[in-house]
Scaffold this motif. Structure first.
Motif, mmCIF file in Angstrom:
data_model
loop_
_atom_site.group_PDB
_atom_site.id
_atom_site.type_symbol
_atom_site.label_atom_id
_atom_site.label_comp_id
_atom_site.label_asym_id
_atom_site.label_seq_id
_atom_site.Cartn_x
_atom_site.Cartn_y
_atom_site.Cartn_z
ATOM 1 N N GLN A 56 23.518 46.401 -10.033
ATOM 2 C CA GLN A 56 23.145 45.027 -9.679
ATOM 3 C C GLN A 56 23.410 44.800 -8.190
ATOM 4 O OE1 GLN A 56 25.738 42.141 -11.241
ATOM 5 N NE2 GLN A 56 24.338 40.428 -10.935
ATOM 6 N N THR A 57 22.417 44.280 -7.507
ATOM 7 C CA THR A 57 22.580 44.001 -6.074
ATOM 8 C C THR A 57 22.163 42.555 -5.814
ATOM 9 O OG1 THR A 57 20.371 44.872 -5.702
ATOM 10 C CG2 THR A 57 22.203 46.365 -5.262
ATOM 11 N N PRO A 58 22.565 41.998 -4.678
ATOM 12 C CA PRO A 58 22.188 40.599 -4.400
ATOM 13 C C PRO A 58 20.672 40.442 -4.273
ATOM 14 C CG PRO A 58 23.918 41.346 -2.913
ATOM 15 C CD PRO A 58 23.451 42.549 -3.623
ATOM 16 N N GLU A 59 20.198 39.301 -4.710
ATOM 17 C CA GLU A 59 18.768 38.999 -4.612
ATOM 18 C C GLU A 59 18.402 38.843 -3.127
ATOM 19 O OE1 GLU A 59 15.806 35.402 -5.714
ATOM 20 O OE2 GLU A 59 17.760 35.444 -6.680
ATOM 21 N N PRO A 60 17.387 39.580 -2.638
ATOM 22 C CA PRO A 60 17.134 39.614 -1.182
ATOM 23 C C PRO A 60 16.999 38.250 -0.537
ATOM 24 C CG PRO A 60 15.816 41.260 -2.286
ATOM 25 C CD PRO A 60 16.474 40.461 -3.367
ATOM 26 N N SER A 61 16.169 37.358 -1.120
ATOM 27 C CA SER A 61 15.955 36.077 -0.447
ATOM 28 C C SER A 61 17.228 35.238 -0.453
ATOM 29 C CB SER A 61 14.812 35.321 -1.119
ATOM 30 O OG SER A 61 15.104 35.145 -2.474
ATOM 31 N N ARG A 62 17.980 35.307 -1.554
ATOM 32 C CA ARG A 62 19.222 34.542 -1.628
ATOM 33 C C ARG A 62 20.257 35.107 -0.648
ATOM 34 N NH1 ARG A 62 22.101 32.975 -7.312
ATOM 35 N NH2 ARG A 62 23.313 31.259 -6.502
ATOM 36 N N LEU A 63 20.236 36.436 -0.530
ATOM 37 C CA LEU A 63 21.170 37.087 0.396
ATOM 38 C C LEU A 63 20.862 36.686 1.835
ATOM 39 C CD1 LEU A 63 23.471 39.164 0.693
ATOM 40 C CD2 LEU A 63 21.725 40.887 1.019
ATOM 41 N N ASP A 64 19.581 36.550 2.154
ATOM 42 C CA ASP A 64 19.196 36.118 3.509
ATOM 43 C C ASP A 64 19.822 34.778 3.850
ATOM 44 O OD1 ASP A 64 17.747 38.181 4.475
ATOM 45 O OD2 ASP A 64 15.861 37.504 3.616
ATOM 46 N N VAL A 65 19.706 33.849 2.919
ATOM 47 C CA VAL A 65 20.260 32.505 3.153
ATOM 48 C C VAL A 65 21.778 32.594 3.261
ATOM 49 C CG1 VAL A 65 20.496 30.210 2.167
ATOM 50 C CG2 VAL A 65 18.323 31.389 2.025
ATOM 51 N N THR A 66 22.393 33.411 2.399
ATOM 52 C CA THR A 66 23.854 33.543 2.429
ATOM 53 C C THR A 66 24.305 34.105 3.774
ATOM 54 O OG1 THR A 66 23.840 33.960 0.067
ATOM 55 C CG2 THR A 66 25.837 34.569 1.239
ATOM 56 N N ILE A 67 23.616 35.144 4.239
ATOM 57 C CA ILE A 67 24.012 35.756 5.519
ATOM 58 C C ILE A 67 23.784 34.787 6.672
ATOM 59 C CG2 ILE A 67 23.367 37.579 7.156
ATOM 60 C CD1 ILE A 67 23.183 39.456 4.802
ATOM 61 N N ALA A 68 22.690 34.038 6.603
ATOM 62 C CA ALA A 68 22.456 33.034 7.655
ATOM 63 C C ALA A 68 23.571 31.992 7.648
ATOM 64 C CB ALA A 68 21.101 32.375 7.449
ATOM 65 N N ARG A 69 24.020 31.612 6.456
ATOM 66 C CA ARG A 69 25.119 30.636 6.375
ATOM 67 C C ARG A 69 26.411 31.244 6.908
ATOM 68 N NH1 ARG A 69 23.660 27.982 0.572
ATOM 69 N NH2 ARG A 69 22.666 26.140 1.407
ATOM 70 N N LEU A 70 26.630 32.511 6.575
ATOM 71 C CA LEU A 70 27.838 33.177 7.060
ATOM 72 C C LEU A 70 27.816 33.275 8.587
ATOM 73 C CD1 LEU A 70 28.173 36.087 4.463
ATOM 74 C CD2 LEU A 70 29.684 34.138 4.701
ATOM 75 N N LYS A 71 26.633 33.541 9.130
ATOM 76 C CA LYS A 71 26.524 33.627 10.590
ATOM 77 C C LYS A 71 26.791 32.271 11.232
ATOM 78 C CE LYS A 71 23.582 37.638 11.072
ATOM 79 N NZ LYS A 71 22.258 38.178 11.330
ATOM 80 N N ALA A 72 26.359 31.213 10.548
ATOM 81 C CA ALA A 72 26.632 29.871 11.073
ATOM 82 C C ALA A 72 28.134 29.587 11.054
ATOM 83 C CB ALA A 72 25.880 28.829 10.254
ATOM 84 N N ILE A 73 28.844 30.184 10.091
ATOM 85 C CA ILE A 73 30.293 29.948 9.999
ATOM 86 C C ILE A 73 31.041 30.839 10.991
ATOM 87 C CG2 ILE A 73 32.306 30.254 8.495
ATOM 88 C CD1 ILE A 73 30.516 29.567 6.116
ATOM 89 N N ALA A 74 30.721 32.143 10.952
ATOM 90 C CA ALA A 74 31.548 33.104 11.687
ATOM 91 C C ALA A 74 30.990 33.459 13.065
ATOM 92 C CB ALA A 74 31.694 34.373 10.859
ATOM 93 N N GLY A 75 29.712 33.332 13.238
ATOM 94 C CA GLY A 75 29.106 33.722 14.517
ATOM 95 C C GLY A 75 28.004 34.734 14.284
ATOM 96 N N GLU A 76 27.032 34.714 15.191
ATOM 97 C CA GLU A 76 25.819 35.517 15.015
ATOM 98 C C GLU A 76 26.118 37.009 14.905
ATOM 99 O OE1 GLU A 76 21.762 36.133 14.677
ATOM 100 O OE2 GLU A 76 22.786 34.206 14.717
ATOM 101 N N ASP A 77 27.027 37.501 15.769
ATOM 102 C CA ASP A 77 27.260 38.947 15.838
ATOM 103 C C ASP A 77 28.457 39.384 15.015
ATOM 104 O OD1 ASP A 77 28.919 37.476 17.411
ATOM 105 O OD2 ASP A 77 29.177 38.999 18.936
ATOM 106 N N ARG A 78 28.935 38.543 14.143
ATOM 107 C CA ARG A 78 30.168 38.872 13.424
ATOM 108 C C ARG A 78 29.954 39.033 11.932
ATOM 109 N NH1 ARG A 78 34.274 38.719 16.819
ATOM 110 N NH2 ARG A 78 35.867 38.486 15.231
ATOM 111 N N VAL A 79 28.689 39.140 11.537
ATOM 112 C CA VAL A 79 28.376 39.374 10.125
ATOM 113 C C VAL A 79 27.367 40.512 10.063
ATOM 114 C CG1 VAL A 79 27.430 38.376 8.015
ATOM 115 C CG2 VAL A 79 28.753 36.945 9.561
#
Lengths: 506, 259
Positions: A360-383
């Protein structure tokens, strides 16, 4: 000979239509578009509400501003916008693409501030039904794209063009009745030379049917060969050599704001409409958006570029809009935005084959949103995923975008290796040496007595660049004052003669 | 004499003893909980299979106690199985070289480095520790909600105990629910227990002794791991000390061990 049939779509007041297409908040307001170099600007286009207020083409800015004051300020009265040629170009491409759904053979027939296309629709009855049904579908498609256009269908190219420019809604001319439909229309609809227009006005000829009734030989003898062309046009009998143009498939939208936009919500409001249009155009070709570039023109002649790269090509509006919102939140523009341009790359719609026994792996489109949210939290180059550098410098790595790729299972039984916990940045410590070996060090909070040390392991490199290093590494076992054991990696920077605590063994 | 079946006889005895011993002869149902191997035989033996799937596991201990090595070894097992993992790094202490040496497929690992402060960890003011902690918790929450990650490591290894303990219990409850729903192993690496009753397993790590070669090279370490809590294991009557095991970890550079 194959029977001819043409449909002409005619969008009047195109500069204002192109501006209001992406701005539903302005559509109910009276809008006039100014063209020209300040201060000699003139009204070149307006919507119906503005015309009702008294605006007209050729009106100067001062006259238009007088209307603004007369009708109670900018909130309720006439609003003046500057013409955007880039926006019109993008809107024209959208209109052409809408028309291309119904026929691959299209010729541009724009005149003045109007945008018009003539479609060769001969032989499309089996696809789209009778001409009136096609015209209705064509008009509906244009309306969905944000254009109010009139449509005229005729067996004669120029008749269709003239009727579309002179009427509203849909006009279908049965074969052979072109002259009847053209009768009563003003001569101004013909693109004639000024001296011809003057002569005809002196003769008292005002309408097309009056021109068509003139005897051809006498007319040619007095006005020359050009008059024959005009007469044939007025009769609906002028033949035209169709020159189809190829519509280039480019997904691009442009919107220029009348005032600089500072709020992200306002930007997204317009961006959503533009994204809708791109999705719609890609979907008509059974394609998805693989990449969307946002170009923001900022105050102070600077630009800001953002890129949306979904893991899989997508046409999900909510998903792409969320990505856009998070991308703007992660790297907001440094100044107010003057214009927004979206250009997209289309790709085949994604198909993912899932396996029953695949992990089982993360759903691609959902993962995109999650990573974008993580980048908004931690920074663009830190995820992302770390990639080790092919270098001798310890701890060298760079980050890459995280992508879920199918990876085969491999043998995982390996003996565990002592892990390091890095200090970023390294901590400078005060060191006391004994017989050239570390004996006691102080990290700023407490001191540690070295019980055993292993080293030094000397390394150096990149002496030819600014990233050079020359250091001695020591593996140190130490104890704090409260007898807590510690295993750490100490480095003596030989260039700066300072000791640094680089990492802990853990 | 009528022959009676064994089940009828059992029912009759249970009925007679119903008041004193309910279901006296029927063995209690035992739920089998899915476990995931850590890749270290001694630890797996201690945990009776490994860390529980869909639950929170805590790996606690001071610096140099082997907690990071244990967490990396666990992730190496997951990525070797083709699964996707995440490392939420509150203090930006993760070392990709150590991860690769432990066999982690780095392309299968999402590393979230909480925003850097530019100040070394031991020199940061102790009055403002919560910005990075907050980022780490929000990132963990997002990853758990996204689903599809086989394991997520929340690394609070350098976060002071007094700060980690101030994470609200409601947060851990939410993490436990989300981990259960997504069948994700949430591993918390910290200096001391902070997930409290939400953790299904709590391990306490400690350093024992180094492995050296002729007092000139550090070749590895012997670590000790104690099982402080295991929610789903049967209670052993008479056990006073928590069970413990010793496990070795070699140095990443040790070619002899690597061969």
């Amino acid at each position: 000979m194959k029977p001819e049939l043409y449909a002409c779509v005619y969008a009047a007041e195109f500069p204002s239509q192109a501006m209001l297409r992406l701005r539903p908040d302005l559509q109910s307001l009276p809008i006039a578009v100014l063209d020209g170099r300040p201060p000699l600007e003139e009204v070149c286009s307006m919507n119906r509400s503005a015309r009702r207020l008294g605006a007209s083409q050729g009106m100067t800015r001062l006259e238009a501003e007088a209307l603004v004051v007369q009708h109670g300020g900018t909130d309720q009265g006439l609003r003046l916008l500057s013409r955007s040629l880039e926006g019109e170009s993008a809107a024209r491409a959208v209109m052409l693409e809408c028309a291309a759904i119904f026929s691959p053979r299209i010729e541009q027939a724009s005149q003045g501030t109007a945008c018009a296309f003539v479609l060769d629709i001969a032989g499309t009855e089996r696809l789209f039904g009778p001409p009136r049904a096609l015209a209705e579908r064509l008009r509906t498609a244009l309306l969905a794209a944000g254009f109010r256009a009139s449509v005229a269908v005729s067996a004669n190219f120029h008749t269709a063009r003239i009727l579309a420019a002179s009427s509203r809604g849909i006009t279908v001319v049965p074969p052979g009745e072109e002259a009847q439909f053209l009768s009563g229309l003003p001569l101004a609809l013909l693109d004639m030379q000024p001296d011809h227009a003057e002569t005809l006005a002196i003769w008292g000829i005002r309408t097309l049917d009056e021109l068509a009734a003139l005897p051809q030989d006498e007319l040619t003898a007095r006005l020359g060969q050009g008059a024959t062309t005009l007469r044939n046009l007025a009769r609906g009998a002028y033949m035209h050599a169709f020159q189809p143009q190829e519509a280039a498939f480019a997904l691009r939208e442009f919107c220029e704001f009348e005032t600089p936009v500072e709020q992200v919500d306002s930007l997204l409001f317009v961006g959503a409409r533009m994204l809708d249009s791109l999705i719609q155009r890609a979907s008509t070709r059974a394609m998805s958006l693989a990449r969307v570039d946002l170009d923001l023109a900022l105050e102070g002649n600077s630009t800001h570029r953002l890129v949306l790269r979904p893991a899989l090509p997508a046409v999900d509006r909510k998903f792409l809009l969320k990505l856009m919102q998070l991308e703007i939140a992660a790297s907001p523009p440094s100044a107010a935005v003057l214009s927004l341009a979206l250009s997209a790359q289309a790709a085949q719609s994604s198909k993912v084959q899932l396996g029953l026994f695949a992990p089982q792996t993360p759903e691609p489109s959902r993962l995109d949103v999650t990573i974008a949210r993580l980048k908004a939290i931690a920074g663009e180059d830190r995820v992302g995923s770390p990639v080790l550098e092919d270098a001798h410098l310890a701890g060298a790595f760079h980050m890459t975008d995280f992508r879920v790729e199918p990876s085969p299972a491999i043998e995982g039984n390996r003996q565990p290796r002592m892990a390091l916990r890095r200090l970023r940045p390294p901590l400078t410590v005060r060191m006391v040496l004994k017989a050239d070996q570390p004996d006691l060090f102080f990290d700023g909070r407490q001191s540690y007595r070295v019980s055993t040390c292993f080293g030094p392991w000397r390394s150096s490199g990149c002496w030819w660049s600014s990233g050079d290093w020359d250091s001695d590494e020591w593996d140190v076992l130490a104890q704090s004052q409260d007898c807590t054991p510690l295993a750490c990696l100490l480095v003596m920077d030989r260039a700066n003669c300072e000791w640094r605590l680089e990492a802990f063994y853990d | 004499m009528s022959s009676r079946s064994s089940s009828a006889l059992r029912l009759e005895i249970e009925h007679a003893l119903e008041r004193s011993f309910p279901a006296a002869l029927t063995p209690a149902h035992r739920t089998i909980h899915e476990t995931v191997a850590t890749g270290i035989a001694e630890v797996d033996e201690l945990l009776e299979g490994g860390l529980p799937a869909g639950a929170i596991s805590e790996i606690n201990g001071p610096e140099s106690s082997g907690r990071t090595t244990l967490a990396l070894s666990f992730l190496a097992q997951r990525t070797a199985a083709g699964q996707v993992c995440a490392w939420v790094d509150a203090d930006d202490a993760f070392d990709p070289e150590s991860a690769a040496a432990n066999g982690i497929n780095l392309r299968q690992l999402l590393w979230v480095r909480c925003r850097k402060s530019g100040i070394p960890i031991r020199q940061r003011p102790s009055t403002k520790p919560f910005a990075q902690l907050d980022q780490a918790l929000r990132a963990t929450d997002l990853l758990l909600q996204a689903g599809g990650f086989a394991a997520i490591v929340l690394d609070l290894g350098d976060t002071a105990v007094e700060h980690a303990r101030r994470i609200p219990l409601a947060t851990w409850f939410r993490f436990r629910q989300a981990a259960d729903r997504a069948r994700t192993c949430l591993v918390v690496v910290a200096q001391d227990g902070c997930a409290q009753s939400s953790a299904a397993v709590a391990l306490e790590c400690a350093a024992l002794r180094p492995i050296t070669a002729g007092d000139t090279v550090l070749r590895g370490f012997h670590f000790e791991v104690r099982r402080e809590r295991q929610r789903f294991s049967p209670i052993v009557i008479g056990q006073k000390k928590p069970p413990a095991r010793v496990w070795p970890a070699a140095g990443a550079w040790d070619m002899e061990q690597r061969a």
